[in-house]
Design a protein around this motif. Sequence first.
Motif, mmCIF file in Angstrom:
data_model
loop_
_atom_site.group_PDB
_atom_site.id
_atom_site.type_symbol
_atom_site.label_atom_id
_atom_site.label_comp_id
_atom_site.label_asym_id
_atom_site.label_seq_id
_atom_site.Cartn_x
_atom_site.Cartn_y
_atom_site.Cartn_z
ATOM 1 N N GLY A 55 98.060 -55.019 9.457
ATOM 2 C CA GLY A 55 99.172 -54.774 8.551
ATOM 3 C C GLY A 55 100.499 -55.295 9.034
ATOM 4 O O GLY A 55 101.534 -55.064 8.393
ATOM 5 N N SER A 56 100.504 -56.021 10.162
ATOM 6 C CA SER A 56 101.773 -56.527 10.694
ATOM 7 C C SER A 56 102.233 -57.802 10.002
ATOM 8 O O SER A 56 103.367 -58.239 10.201
ATOM 9 N N PRO A 108 101.726 -46.727 11.692
ATOM 10 C CA PRO A 108 102.831 -47.595 11.289
ATOM 11 C C PRO A 108 103.371 -47.174 9.921
ATOM 12 O O PRO A 108 102.618 -46.739 9.056
ATOM 13 N N PRO A 109 104.674 -47.272 9.700
ATOM 14 C CA PRO A 109 105.243 -46.928 8.393
ATOM 15 C C PRO A 109 104.673 -47.819 7.299
ATOM 16 O O PRO A 109 104.139 -48.898 7.565
ATOM 17 N N PRO A 156 111.310 -48.567 7.720
ATOM 18 C CA PRO A 156 112.502 -47.895 8.246
ATOM 19 C C PRO A 156 113.708 -48.822 8.229
ATOM 20 O O PRO A 156 113.578 -50.051 8.269
ATOM 21 N N SER A 157 114.876 -48.234 8.203
ATOM 22 C CA SER A 157 116.096 -49.023 8.312
ATOM 23 C C SER A 157 116.255 -49.489 9.758
ATOM 24 O O SER A 157 115.640 -48.959 10.682
ATOM 25 N N GLY A 158 117.103 -50.488 9.939
ATOM 26 C CA GLY A 158 117.350 -50.982 11.287
ATOM 27 C C GLY A 158 116.107 -51.604 11.889
ATOM 28 O O GLY A 158 115.434 -52.425 11.270
ATOM 29 N N THR A 207 110.653 -45.779 14.612
ATOM 30 C CA THR A 207 110.016 -44.493 14.328
ATOM 31 C C THR A 207 108.854 -44.204 15.263
ATOM 32 O O THR A 207 108.364 -43.074 15.307
ATOM 33 N N ARG A 208 108.402 -45.192 16.023
ATOM 34 C CA ARG A 208 107.297 -44.994 16.978
ATOM 35 C C ARG A 208 107.719 -45.334 18.404
ATOM 36 O O ARG A 208 106.879 -45.363 19.305
#
Length: 331
Positions: free
Chosen positions: A58-59, A283-284, A290-292, A297-298
């Motif tokens: 998914g990257s 992963p989101p 996510p922003s930035g 987040t991980r």
Amino acid sequence: MSAAIETSPADAPLIEAKGLSKTFGGGFLSRARPVQAVRGIDAGVRRGEALGVVGESGSGKSTLGRLMLGLMPATGGTIRFDGVPVTGASGRDWRQLRRRMQIVFQDPFSSLDPRRRVGPQIADGLLIHGLMDAPRRDARVAELLTQVGLDPSHAGRFPHEFSGGQRQRIGIARALATGPEFLVADEPVSALDVSIQAQVVNLLADLRQRLGLALLFISHDLPVVRHLCDRVLVMYLGRVMEEGPAEEVFSRPRHPYTRALLSATPRLDPKHRTRRILLTGDPPSPSNPPSGCVFRTRCAHAQPRCAETVPELREFGGAARVACVRAEELN
């Protein structure tokens, strides 16, 4: 009218992407949120060079490979192959480009037509581009089968008569038929038995050296990428986290995500074992990144400022570039 070909320095990339982006869905009539699969990536591969692309599922690795081949339209950015724009190419220009760029697919079982003999499938590209007459095509197929380590007399067999490793060799032969200069190998050994994987990887390494191929090698297998590739590009949620010479990235990873990936790689030598870095959570969603920094987040080192700025790829005392606002503090 054909696009003008720009002259380039000898060390310039054969194929180069600038600001490449791809968004799926999210059209006027769609209820689903758009998915940002690739987000503003710069990448290039020089003649005879192998660029490895790694990252979790998914990257955006496979999407990047298909975009660079022009197999799907980009949402943003540009791609140039030997000075010719790939984005927006059509007609005669696209036909000429297609001969020079090919792909080896992940699954050798589904990439071949089970109802056709392998010889004609290998020769498809030659027939489509009108490169040779029938006798010369047959000779070329025999040459290609020999080149990938198969018996030329097997051209009359059907795909089900071969093992998985042999079928992938047939796929490689088919990709090489038109004499391409750039080859995308999308997880080419992941569907094969472990005992066969090394043989196919070594075949690709040998062909790259002998034919001077530029290779984009997409894989989850980090040791294979380190063995085969000159440079590596580490992707996460559609963005590049780190890129640079393979040996530097693998021996001295600077991005927290790269370190986590490498820490999960088994090592036989107890002197070189590293502490496993566990990433918390999944992963989101690419439809709601996510922003930035998308990795924050991980990331165990994330700070409030990581949510405010999209980090740019920058050098920090080496040839590799890292997309992390805390890279100087952490290295």
